[in-house]
Write a protein that holds these residues in place. Structure first.
Motif, short mmCIF file in Angstrom:
data_model
loop_
_atom_site.label_atom_id
_atom_site.label_comp_id
_atom_site.label_asym_id
_atom_site.label_seq_id
_atom_site.Cartn_x
_atom_site.Cartn_y
_atom_site.Cartn_z
N LEU A 181 0.85 -1.19 0.00
CA LEU A 181 0.00 0.00 0.00
C LEU A 181 0.89 1.24 0.00
O LEU A 181 1.28 1.75 1.05
CB LEU A 181 -0.92 -0.01 1.23
CG LEU A 181 -1.74 -1.30 1.43
CD1 LEU A 181 -2.51 -1.26 2.74
CD2 LEU A 181 -2.69 -1.51 0.26
N HIS A 182 1.22 1.70 -1.20
CA HIS A 182 2.09 2.87 -1.36
C HIS A 182 1.61 3.63 -2.59
O HIS A 182 1.67 3.12 -3.72
CB HIS A 182 3.54 2.43 -1.53
CG HIS A 182 4.54 3.54 -1.38
ND1 HIS A 182 4.37 4.79 -1.96
CD2 HIS A 182 5.71 3.61 -0.70
CE1 HIS A 182 5.40 5.56 -1.66
NE2 HIS A 182 6.22 4.87 -0.89
N PRO A 183 1.13 4.87 -2.43
CA PRO A 183 0.54 5.59 -3.56
C PRO A 183 1.50 5.91 -4.70
O PRO A 183 1.05 6.20 -5.81
CB PRO A 183 0.01 6.87 -2.92
CG PRO A 183 0.75 7.01 -1.64
CD PRO A 183 1.03 5.62 -1.18
N ALA A 184 2.80 5.83 -4.47
CA ALA A 184 3.74 6.10 -5.56
C ALA A 184 3.89 4.92 -6.51
O ALA A 184 4.47 5.06 -7.59
CB ALA A 184 5.11 6.48 -4.99
N SER A 219 7.99 8.11 2.84
CA SER A 219 8.82 7.02 3.37
C SER A 219 8.02 6.08 4.26
O SER A 219 8.58 5.16 4.85
CB SER A 219 10.00 7.59 4.17
OG SER A 219 9.56 8.17 5.38
N VAL A 220 6.72 6.30 4.37
CA VAL A 220 5.86 5.46 5.20
C VAL A 220 4.83 4.78 4.31
O VAL A 220 4.14 5.43 3.53
CB VAL A 220 5.14 6.30 6.28
CG1 VAL A 220 4.22 5.42 7.11
CG2 VAL A 220 6.16 7.00 7.17
N PHE A 221 4.74 3.47 4.41
CA PHE A 221 3.77 2.71 3.63
C PHE A 221 3.48 1.40 4.35
O PHE A 221 4.14 1.08 5.36
CB PHE A 221 4.26 2.47 2.21
CG PHE A 221 5.49 1.61 2.11
CD1 PHE A 221 5.39 0.25 1.85
CD2 PHE A 221 6.76 2.16 2.27
CE1 PHE A 221 6.52 -0.55 1.76
CE2 PHE A 221 7.90 1.38 2.17
CZ PHE A 221 7.78 0.02 1.91
N SER A 222 2.50 0.66 3.85
CA SER A 222 2.08 -0.56 4.53
C SER A 222 2.12 -1.76 3.60
O SER A 222 2.08 -1.62 2.38
CB SER A 222 0.66 -0.40 5.08
OG SER A 222 0.59 0.64 6.03
N ILE A 223 2.17 -2.94 4.20
CA ILE A 223 2.12 -4.18 3.43
C ILE A 223 1.14 -5.15 4.09
O ILE A 223 0.90 -5.08 5.31
CB ILE A 223 3.50 -4.84 3.29
CG1 ILE A 223 4.04 -5.29 4.66
CG2 ILE A 223 4.49 -3.91 2.60
CD1 ILE A 223 5.31 -6.13 4.57
N VAL A 224 0.59 -6.03 3.28
CA VAL A 224 -0.25 -7.13 3.76
C VAL A 224 0.40 -8.42 3.30
O VAL A 224 0.71 -8.58 2.11
CB VAL A 224 -1.69 -7.02 3.20
CG1 VAL A 224 -2.53 -8.20 3.66
CG2 VAL A 224 -2.33 -5.71 3.63
N LEU A 225 0.62 -9.33 4.23
CA LEU A 225 1.26 -10.60 3.89
C LEU A 225 0.29 -11.55 3.21
O LEU A 225 -0.91 -11.50 3.44
CB LEU A 225 1.82 -11.24 5.16
CG LEU A 225 2.92 -10.46 5.90
CD1 LEU A 225 3.28 -11.18 7.19
CD2 LEU A 225 4.14 -10.27 5.02
N ARG A 226 0.83 -12.43 2.39
CA ARG A 226 -0.02 -13.42 1.73
C ARG A 226 -0.52 -14.44 2.75
O ARG A 226 -1.67 -14.90 2.67
CB ARG A 226 0.78 -14.13 0.63
CG ARG A 226 -0.10 -14.96 -0.29
CD ARG A 226 0.66 -15.39 -1.53
NE ARG A 226 1.15 -14.24 -2.31
CZ ARG A 226 0.41 -13.50 -3.12
NH1 ARG A 226 -0.88 -13.79 -3.28
NH2 ARG A 226 0.94 -12.51 -3.80
#
Length: 395
Positions: free
Chosen positions: A282-285, A304-311
């Motif tokens: 989840l990163h708008p760039a 420099s701040v973004f999120s991830i979701v694991l599989r």
């Protein structure tokens, strides 16, 4: 003159032959006046000048001027934290019987304060879809006084169409406030896009070293500025001159820090997209992000701040990943020179959850460590998630 009296006499003078690149730290509760008449009229100095330490010293005034230039604002009011700055806007703008609209993706404590603090004071809070754009017009009532934006949204990173929302809100003479901490005025200037209050948690990027708490509100309108200053005085929430000094020090390196951190974060985000262990970044760039088009149109750079979701969805995988990291320290906040990771579940009170709202979300804040080392750290964290099943939502 007796010794104990002599010790209390003025010794504050700065030698004429002394000059420094560092801003002086002026600490004061009491502010002195030249005569009785100026003391009696001290209330007039609340908006201009110095009347009491609560309203600022030359140190905080210097920081406010610097931030006003950065924000392209007329005035900046400082508060002892980002949340205090947000609450200051609410106290200045809202009264009993008013209605306020907040983005459903806003910072958790902002939500809580709106409901638990301002609700009992007679303010009705309603949350709207952060991606609604101009459709927000349908949510505005006769008693709506304030609309809040935060873009990208905390944790889930929704990018809001500030232009469309501002146009709809201003057509109905409603005030608009925006938490702009993620982008900073170096990447986006809310006041240039129809926003009335531009808020920053200076704790984050401006401080830059995870060692201060401070917030700011930038405005162009004189009346709004005076309402903020009046609320500040009545609530007694002044800013520490020592923290203002640290923020001034941080401003000097803000641009170069952000360039490095933003570049590293984007490189890491692109690498994470290629990993089988990662379901979403989840990163708008990123070109694949839902908010990329608006981000590209409005912002002058990445974050420099973004999120991830694991599989491997579930708390077992989230814990395995987070606990294995070494360079990404576990902690709240972000924007400092050290990389951080934090683990969240999208709050169940969210009205407009994303498709992956059931999953733990890892938020990464990329610091100044070398990106190669950070990627290696994340890789061994991702490897730790392999083979872990998909348990039910955390109880």
């Amino acid at each position: 003159m007796k010794p104990d009296t002599t010790l209390l006499q003025d010794a504050r003078g700065v030698p004429k032959d002394f000059s420094s690149l560092s801003t002086a730290v002026h600490r004061a509760s009491t502010v002195l006046f030249e005569d009785a008449e100026s003391f009696i009229a001290r209330g007039k100095r609340r908006y201009r000048g110095y009347s009491y330490g609560l309203y600022g010293t030359p140190t905080s005034a210097t920081l406010a001027r610097q931030l006003a230039v950065l924000e392209n604002a007329r005035h900046v009011v400082l508060a002892p934290s980002g949340l205090a700055a947000i609450s200051l806007v609410n106290f200045a703008a809202l009264r009993a019987g008013d209605h306020a609209l907040l983005s459903d993706a806003m910072y958790g404590p902002t939500r809580t304060a709106a409901v638990k603090l301002f609700g009992p004071l007679g303010v009705e809070t309603e949350f709207y879809d952060p991606l609604c754009g101009a459709a927000i017009a349908a949510r505005i009532r006769k008693n709506t006084r304030l609309v809040w934006l935060e873009s990208p949204g905390t944790i889930t990173m929704e990018v809001q169409d500030v232009r469309a929302i501002a146009k709809a809100v201003r057509a109905r003479r409603v005030l608009l406030a925006m938490d702009n901490t993620w982008a900073t005025p170096l990447r986006f200037r809310p006041l240039e896009h129809g926003v009335d209050f531009s808020i920053q948690a200076l704790t984050k990027y401006v401080g830059g070293h995870s060692d201060l708490l401070l917030g700011s509100v930038a405005v162009r309108d004189e009346m709004l500025y005076r309402r903020l200053r009046d609320a500040q005085g009545l609530l007694g929430i002044g800013a520490s001159p020592d923290d203002c000094f640290l923020a001034l020090r941080g401003l000097g390196t803000l641009a170069v820090r952000l360039e490095r951190q933003f570049a590293s974060a984007l490189r890491i985000a692109r690498w994470l997209v290629t990993r089988n262990e990662v379901q979403r970044v989840l990163h708008p760039a990123l070109e694949t992000d839902l908010g990329h088009a608006i981000w590209k149109r409005d912002l002058r750079g990445s974050g420099s701040v973004f999120s991830i979701v694991l599989r491997n969805v579930g708390w077992a995988a989230a814990r395995a990943f987070t606990d294995r990291l070494r360079l990404f320290r576990i902690g709240a906040s972000w924007g400092g020179i050290h990389s951080l990771v934090s683990v969240y579940e999208v709050p169940p009170e969210r009205c407009y959850p994303k498709a992956d709202a059931q999953a733990p979300i890892m938020r990464l804040s990329v610091g100044l460590e070398h990106p190669d080392d950070l990627i290696a750290d994340l890789e061994q964290g991702l490897i730790a998630t392999r083979g872990i099943g998909k348990p039910t939502r955390r109880k």
